[in-house]
Design an enzyme around this catalytic site. Structure first.
Site, short mmCIF file in Angstrom:
data_model
loop_
_atom_site.label_atom_id
_atom_site.label_comp_id
_atom_site.label_asym_id
_atom_site.label_seq_id
_atom_site.Cartn_x
_atom_site.Cartn_y
_atom_site.Cartn_z
N ASP A 4 37.66 0.24 9.67
CA ASP A 4 38.26 1.55 9.41
C ASP A 4 38.93 2.01 10.70
O ASP A 4 38.29 2.53 11.60
CB ASP A 4 37.19 2.53 8.93
CG ASP A 4 37.77 3.93 8.66
OD1 ASP A 4 38.90 4.21 9.12
OD2 ASP A 4 37.08 4.74 8.01
N LYS A 14 45.66 8.56 9.69
CA LYS A 14 45.96 9.62 10.66
C LYS A 14 47.27 9.51 11.45
O LYS A 14 48.24 10.17 11.13
CB LYS A 14 44.77 9.78 11.62
CG LYS A 14 43.56 10.38 10.91
CD LYS A 14 42.55 10.93 11.87
CE LYS A 14 41.51 11.79 11.18
NZ LYS A 14 40.44 11.08 10.50
N PHE A 60 32.00 7.80 9.76
CA PHE A 60 32.78 8.66 8.87
C PHE A 60 33.89 7.86 8.21
O PHE A 60 34.69 7.22 8.89
CB PHE A 60 33.38 9.85 9.63
CG PHE A 60 34.13 10.80 8.73
CD1 PHE A 60 33.44 11.71 7.95
CD2 PHE A 60 35.50 10.75 8.62
CE1 PHE A 60 34.12 12.57 7.08
CE2 PHE A 60 36.20 11.60 7.77
CZ PHE A 60 35.50 12.52 7.00
C1 LIG Z 1 39.80 10.99 9.25
C2 LIG Z 1 39.11 9.73 8.90
C3 LIG Z 1 38.96 9.33 7.57
C4 LIG Z 1 39.42 10.18 6.41
O1 LIG Z 1 40.79 10.46 6.43
P1 LIG Z 1 41.39 11.65 5.54
O2 LIG Z 1 42.87 11.48 5.67
O3 LIG Z 1 40.87 12.93 6.11
O4 LIG Z 1 40.93 11.43 4.16
C5 LIG Z 1 38.35 8.12 7.32
N1 LIG Z 1 37.91 7.35 8.32
C6 LIG Z 1 38.03 7.70 9.61
C7 LIG Z 1 37.53 6.78 10.68
C8 LIG Z 1 38.63 8.91 9.95
O5 LIG Z 1 38.72 9.28 11.22
#
Ligand SMILES: *Cc1c(COP(=O)(O)O)cnc(C)c1O
Length: 390
Positions: free
Chosen positions: A219, A248, A134
């Site tokens: 990420d 986050k 994700f």
């Molecule tokens: C939550 C998340 C995103 C996206 O972040 P948003 O602030 O919701 O756009 C991208 N990569 C990872 C691994 C995430 O957990």
């Protein structure tokens, strides 16, 4: 009287459905609904509320900043953004440069644009990401996201993204050749259900990408800022990515994202290549500085070990095991009863997240106390009982 839930349903698009709980305030790791119902927050607003709720340092920093200077735009420098970038670079301990955005998906859009530019200048045309990974919901980040349920209906995408099974280093080596511009990976897959790769996978990914001349993008939007018991997961995984994305937990609840380019990746963008009106907003930067000054890694490691050991000690027919690291765990179920566990937990006064039908994500505030962890551990077997029956 119309309930808040009915008003929500009437006013909002149906993309989230109607959430099952409404909150009004919080303090530390405890939150309260409008009717006074008390919950222990065991998921931290999706691993975001790193200092818990209403932390005095966060309240002070944000209040002072909003009363002093709330916005400048990217045409003006302000002290908080410089302090924050310097602080991040200090914690990273390697030469790098920072771009500030407002969210995770935007941090990844910046990373993707760096990778596209790098690919164009070196004749590399495709990208690799992991199945079930994700990376966000905007179209660039979505094109890297490997969950068919959220991706497929919005395709096709203009980028050539090839997906590999997560955790399989040989499959990654197979997929990455001299035409690959970048590989995007989470150091543990969060939304897939807090799924860690086999030991050494990210370090192998580093070797594979270095050998092929592709960029490695880590990420760490969910994994960083102390969540794993280290500032950044890559620091304990023994490798350095070319690009790192954060969001986050960084703002402790205020919206902020960051894209960090190490070494040459820090200077791929030239003047005018990218931007954000709100990115590096003084209030969000002040919040992030308060977070970085107040996360206590030793505390995270201690309560994380307690939570993990306590979960592992529970023997229950619905509980298959525990995976994850730090204060970022999944209780894995033997059946697809995640929704029932989440509902039973809520009735018992605990907020947890059924991140997958068979996995309960626990990502509490990093300030959760040992006593609060014990309260949850004591209650969890009867929550599982209720979910198994219900
Ligand atoms: C939550 C998340 C995103 C996206 O972040 P948003 O602030 O919701 O756009 C991208 N990569 C990872 C691994 C995430 O957990």
């Amino acid at each position: 009287m119309t309930s808040l839930f009915d008003r929500y349903e009437t006013a909002f698009m149906p993309n989230y459905g109607v959430p099952p709980v409404a909150l009004e305030r919080g303090e530390g790791s405890v939150v309260w609904g409008a009717d006074g119902t008390e919950y222990l927050d065991m998921f931290g607003g999706i691993a975001v509320s790193s200092l818990g709720h209403a932390h005095p340092a966060l309240v002070e920093a944000v209040s002072r900043q909003v009363a002093t200077l709330a916005h400048t735009s990217n045409l003006i420098v302000h002290p908080r953004e410089v302090e924050l970038a310097e602080k991040l670079l200090g914690l990273l301990g390697a030469p790098a440069k920072v771009f500030l955005a407002n969210s995770g998906t935007e941090a990844n859009e910046a990373a993707l644009k760096l990778a596209i530019k790098y690919g164009k200048s070196t004749g590399r045309g495709y990208f690799v990401a992991a199945e079930m990974g994700f990376h966000g919901r905007t179209l660039g980040a979505l094109s890297l996201t490997g969950k068919p349920s959220i991706r497929d209906q919005f395709g096709p995408f203009p980028l050539d993204v090839r997906f590999v099974p997560y955790g399989d280093a040989d499959a990654l080596a197979e997929a990455v050749d001299g035409d690959c511009a970048a590989v995007f990976l989470e150091p543990t897959q969060g939304e897939a259900g807090v799924v860690p790769p086999p030991d050494g996978y990210m370090a192998r990914a580093r070797e594979i990408t270095s050998a092929a001349g592709a960029l490695l993008v880590a990420d760490e939007i969910q994994s960083a800022i102390g969540r794993t018991g280290h500032w950044f997961a890559h620091q304990s995984d023994g490798y350095l990515p070319d690009i790192l994305t954060l969001a986050k937990g960084l703002g402790g609840g205020l919206p902020i994202g960051a894209c960090v380019g190490f070494g040459p990746a820090g200077t791929i963008f030239a003047k005018g290549d990218h931007g954000s009106t709100f990115g590096g907003n003084p209030v969000s930067c002040a919040a992030a500085l308060a977070v970085l000054d107040n996360v206590d890694l030793a505390h995270v490691q201690a309560v994380a070990a307690e939570l993990r050991a306590g979960l592992e000690a529970i023997s229950h027919p619905l509980l298959k095991g525990v995976r994850g690291r730090g204060l970022w765990l999944a209780a894995v179920l033997t059946e697809d009863r995640g929704a029932q566990v989440q509902a039973a937990a809520q009735r018992a006064g605990f907020l947890v997240n059924a991140v997958q039908p068979d996995a309960i994500r626990l990502a509490p505030p990093l300030v959760i106390t040992s006593a609060q962890v014990q309260t949850f551990l004591t209650a969890f077997p009867s929550i599982l009982d209720e979910a198994a029956d219900g």
